[in-house]
Design a protein around this motif. Structure first.
Motif, PDB file in Angstrom:
ATOM      1  N   THR A  20       0.848  -1.187   0.000  1.00 33.31           N
ATOM      2  CA  THR A  20       0.000   0.000   0.000  1.00 33.31           C
ATOM      3  C   THR A  20       0.882   1.235   0.000  1.00 33.31           C
ATOM      4  N   VAL A  21       0.741   2.052  -1.034  1.00 33.24           N
ATOM      5  CA  VAL A  21       1.540   3.263  -1.188  1.00 33.24           C
ATOM      6  C   VAL A  21       0.625   4.460  -0.974  1.00 33.24           C
ATOM      7  N   GLN A  22       0.967   5.286   0.008  1.00 33.93           N
ATOM      8  CA  GLN A  22       0.141   6.463   0.313  1.00 33.93           C
ATOM      9  C   GLN A  22       0.960   7.731   0.140  1.00 33.93           C
ATOM     10  N   PHE A  23       0.418   8.662  -0.682  1.00 35.99           N
ATOM     11  CA  PHE A  23       1.066   9.962  -0.866  1.00 35.99           C
ATOM     12  C   PHE A  23       0.211  11.044  -0.236  1.00 35.99           C
ATOM     13  N   GLY A  24       0.836  12.158   0.061  1.00 34.65           N
ATOM     14  CA  GLY A  24       0.076  13.262   0.646  1.00 34.65           C
ATOM     15  C   GLY A  24       0.797  14.581   0.502  1.00 34.65           C
ATOM     16  N   HIS A  25       0.029  15.645   0.490  1.00 32.06           N
ATOM     17  CA  HIS A  25       0.589  17.000   0.435  1.00 32.06           C
ATOM     18  C   HIS A  25      -0.422  17.952   1.065  1.00 32.06           C
ATOM     19  N   PRO A  26       0.046  18.924   1.871  1.00 34.48           N
ATOM     20  CA  PRO A  26      -0.883  19.845   2.532  1.00 34.48           C
ATOM     21  C   PRO A  26      -1.806  20.595   1.581  1.00 34.48           C
ATOM     22  N   ALA A  27      -1.331  20.838   0.342  1.00 32.05           N
ATOM     23  CA  ALA A  27      -2.142  21.552  -0.647  1.00 32.05           C
ATOM     24  C   ALA A  27      -2.994  20.553  -1.433  1.00 32.05           C
ATOM     25  N   SER A  28      -3.988  19.989  -0.762  1.00 27.18           N
ATOM     26  CA  SER A  28      -4.972  19.100  -1.398  1.00 27.18           C
ATOM     27  C   SER A  28      -4.332  17.943  -2.163  1.00 27.18           C
ATOM     28  N   ASN A  29      -3.283  17.378  -1.562  1.00 24.42           N
ATOM     29  CA  ASN A  29      -2.595  16.234  -2.180  1.00 24.42           C
ATOM     30  C   ASN A  29      -2.139  16.531  -3.605  1.00 24.42           C
ATOM     31  N   SER A  30      -1.616  17.736  -3.793  1.00 25.56           N
ATOM     32  CA  SER A  30      -1.063  18.101  -5.095  1.00 25.56           C
ATOM     33  C   SER A  30       0.347  17.524  -5.223  1.00 25.56           C
ATOM     34  N   PHE A  31       0.899  17.600  -6.427  1.00 29.66           N
ATOM     35  CA  PHE A  31       2.197  16.989  -6.699  1.00 29.66           C
ATOM     36  C   PHE A  31       3.245  18.010  -7.122  1.00 29.66           C
ATOM     37  N   PRO A  32       4.161  18.384  -6.223  1.00 31.88           N
ATOM     38  CA  PRO A  32       5.380  19.044  -6.670  1.00 31.88           C
ATOM     39  C   PRO A  32       6.275  17.998  -7.329  1.00 31.88           C
ATOM     40  N   ARG A  33       7.266  18.436  -8.067  1.00 33.33           N
ATOM     41  CA  ARG A  33       8.091  17.512  -8.846  1.00 33.33           C
ATOM     42  C   ARG A  33       8.801  16.487  -7.957  1.00 33.33           C
ATOM     43  N   GLN A  34       9.277  16.912  -6.799  1.00 36.15           N
ATOM     44  CA  GLN A  34      10.004  15.985  -5.926  1.00 36.15           C
ATOM     45  C   GLN A  34       9.120  14.812  -5.505  1.00 36.15           C
ATOM     46  N   LEU A  35       7.861  15.083  -5.214  1.00 38.07           N
ATOM     47  CA  LEU A  35       6.950  14.015  -4.805  1.00 38.07           C
ATOM     48  C   LEU A  35       6.621  13.101  -5.982  1.00 38.07           C
ATOM     49  N   LEU A  36       6.477  13.689  -7.171  1.00 39.25           N
ATOM     50  CA  LEU A  36       6.278  12.870  -8.372  1.00 39.25           C
ATOM     51  C   LEU A  36       7.445  11.896  -8.564  1.00 39.25           C
ATOM     52  N   ASP A  37       8.653  12.409  -8.405  1.00 44.85           N
ATOM     53  CA  ASP A  37       9.835  11.568  -8.587  1.00 44.85           C
ATOM     54  C   ASP A  37       9.905  10.473  -7.531  1.00 44.85           C
ATOM     55  N   ARG A  38       9.552  10.813  -6.294  1.00 46.37           N
ATOM     56  CA  ARG A  38       9.564   9.811  -5.229  1.00 46.37           C
ATOM     57  C   ARG A  38       8.572   8.695  -5.513  1.00 46.37           C
ATOM     58  N   LEU A  39       7.371   9.068  -5.962  1.00 47.99           N
ATOM     59  CA  LEU A  39       6.356   8.056  -6.250  1.00 47.99           C
ATOM     60  C   LEU A  39       6.775   7.191  -7.435  1.00 47.99           C
ATOM     61  N   THR A  40       7.353   7.812  -8.446  1.00 46.13           N
ATOM     62  CA  THR A  40       7.838   7.051  -9.597  1.00 46.13           C
ATOM     63  C   THR A  40       8.894   6.035  -9.175  1.00 46.13           C
ATOM     64  N   SER A  41       9.834   6.462  -8.358  1.00 45.99           N
ATOM     65  CA  SER A  41      10.880   5.555  -7.875  1.00 45.99           C
ATOM     66  C   SER A  41      10.291   4.424  -7.051  1.00 45.99           C
ATOM     67  N   GLU A  42       9.282   4.739  -6.260  1.00 39.14           N
ATOM     68  CA  GLU A  42       8.654   3.708  -5.417  1.00 39.14           C
ATOM     69  C   GLU A  42       7.939   2.668  -6.268  1.00 39.14           C
ATOM     70  N   ILE A  43       7.233   3.124  -7.297  1.00 39.68           N
ATOM     71  CA  ILE A  43       6.556   2.187  -8.202  1.00 39.68           C
ATOM     72  C   ILE A  43       7.577   1.287  -8.892  1.00 39.68           C
TER      73      ILE A  43
END
Length: 254
Positions: A20-43
């Motif tokens: 189970t992979v859970q992402f989050g961001h204070p601004a309505s779970n939006s994606f800055p580039r760093q979080l996109l890259d982290r999720l891509t690496s995790e996948i």
């Protein structure tokens, strides 16, 4: 595994053969580039993890699944190269989901906008709630859903995709998303977690090799996405520099 950044959070838990992979961001779970890259690496990492068969992708909170790209980072783009690089983050994530050797389930507990709809479309099976309305608002800010279009059109067809895109200020209901193939099933908010867990456990009990072969069949005909999505990122990266988009983004942030 977990990671916490000012640009958002990402946490993975593995139980039995389900990650189970859970992402989050204070601004309505939006994606800055760093979080996109982290999720891509995790996948990508989970794709090579032989101990799991299924990935459940979900976000924090109760109201919003994902609000798409970070407006702050969009406003910070100063040239076409930076614009292409930012939107390539979504291209790389969708391609990672497409090529992942595991079945990816989406748990959609609330609304999704823009890139969030693209992420839903890249899931192989998605469970949502009646509150999970979707919207493609890109035209309203002077760009377009070019990077995520192939994933969405693949799920709902070109005409429904066009309907969502041109009605850029209009929310489409969860029922609409279900009827058009974006969602696989809808459950009440109090029933969603149990439904996700039950289905994930059923999937994980199947032959992993059969699931892998099925995943390849599901994504047949998308091999050109490796270059197509990056080309689309360049289009969006150019448009985000326009005066129209700059003014629109500033208004959205107010």
């Amino acid at each position: 595994m977990s990671s916490e950044y000012q640009s958002g959070s990402l946490q993975t838990t593995i139980q039995n053969a389900v990650a189970t992979v859970q992402f989050g961001h204070p601004a309505s779970n939006s994606f800055p580039r760093q979080l996109l890259d982290r999720l891509t690496s995790e996948i990508n990492w989970l794709s090579n993890n032989e101990t799991i068969s299924v990935i459940v992708l979900q976000s924090e909170g109760n109201k919003v699944f994902c609000s798409g790209a970070s407006f702050d980072e969009l406003l910070a783009v100063e040239n076409e190269e930076q614009g292409k690089a930012f939107f390539s983050g979504f291209a790389h994530l969708l391609n990672a989901m497409r090529k992942c050797s595991k079945i990816i389930m989406g748990r959609v507990q609330g609304k999704a906008v823009g890139g969030g709809v693209g992420i839903i479309a890249a899931c192989d099976y998605t469970l949502a709630t009646p509150e999970s309305a979707v919207k493609l608002s890109e035209l309203a800010i002077g760009i377009g859903p070019f990077v995520i279009e192939p994933a969405i059109s693949r799920k709902i067809g070109k005409m429904a995709m066009a309907e969502m895109t041109l009605a850029a200020h209009e929310w489409k209901s969860a029922d609409w998303a279900l009827q058009n193939g974006l969602f696989s099933a809808i459950h009440g908010a109090n029933e969603l977690d149990a439904a996700v867990e039950n289905f994930a456990q059923k999937l994980s009990s199947y032959n992993p090799q059969a699931l892998f072969e099925m995943k390849k069949i599901i994504w047949e005909g998308t091999e050109n996405w490796e270059t197509l999505l990056v080309e689309r990122a360049a289009i969006t990266g150019k448009l985000v520099l326009s005066d129209f988009t700059r003014k629109a983004l500033t208004q959205f942030k107010k």
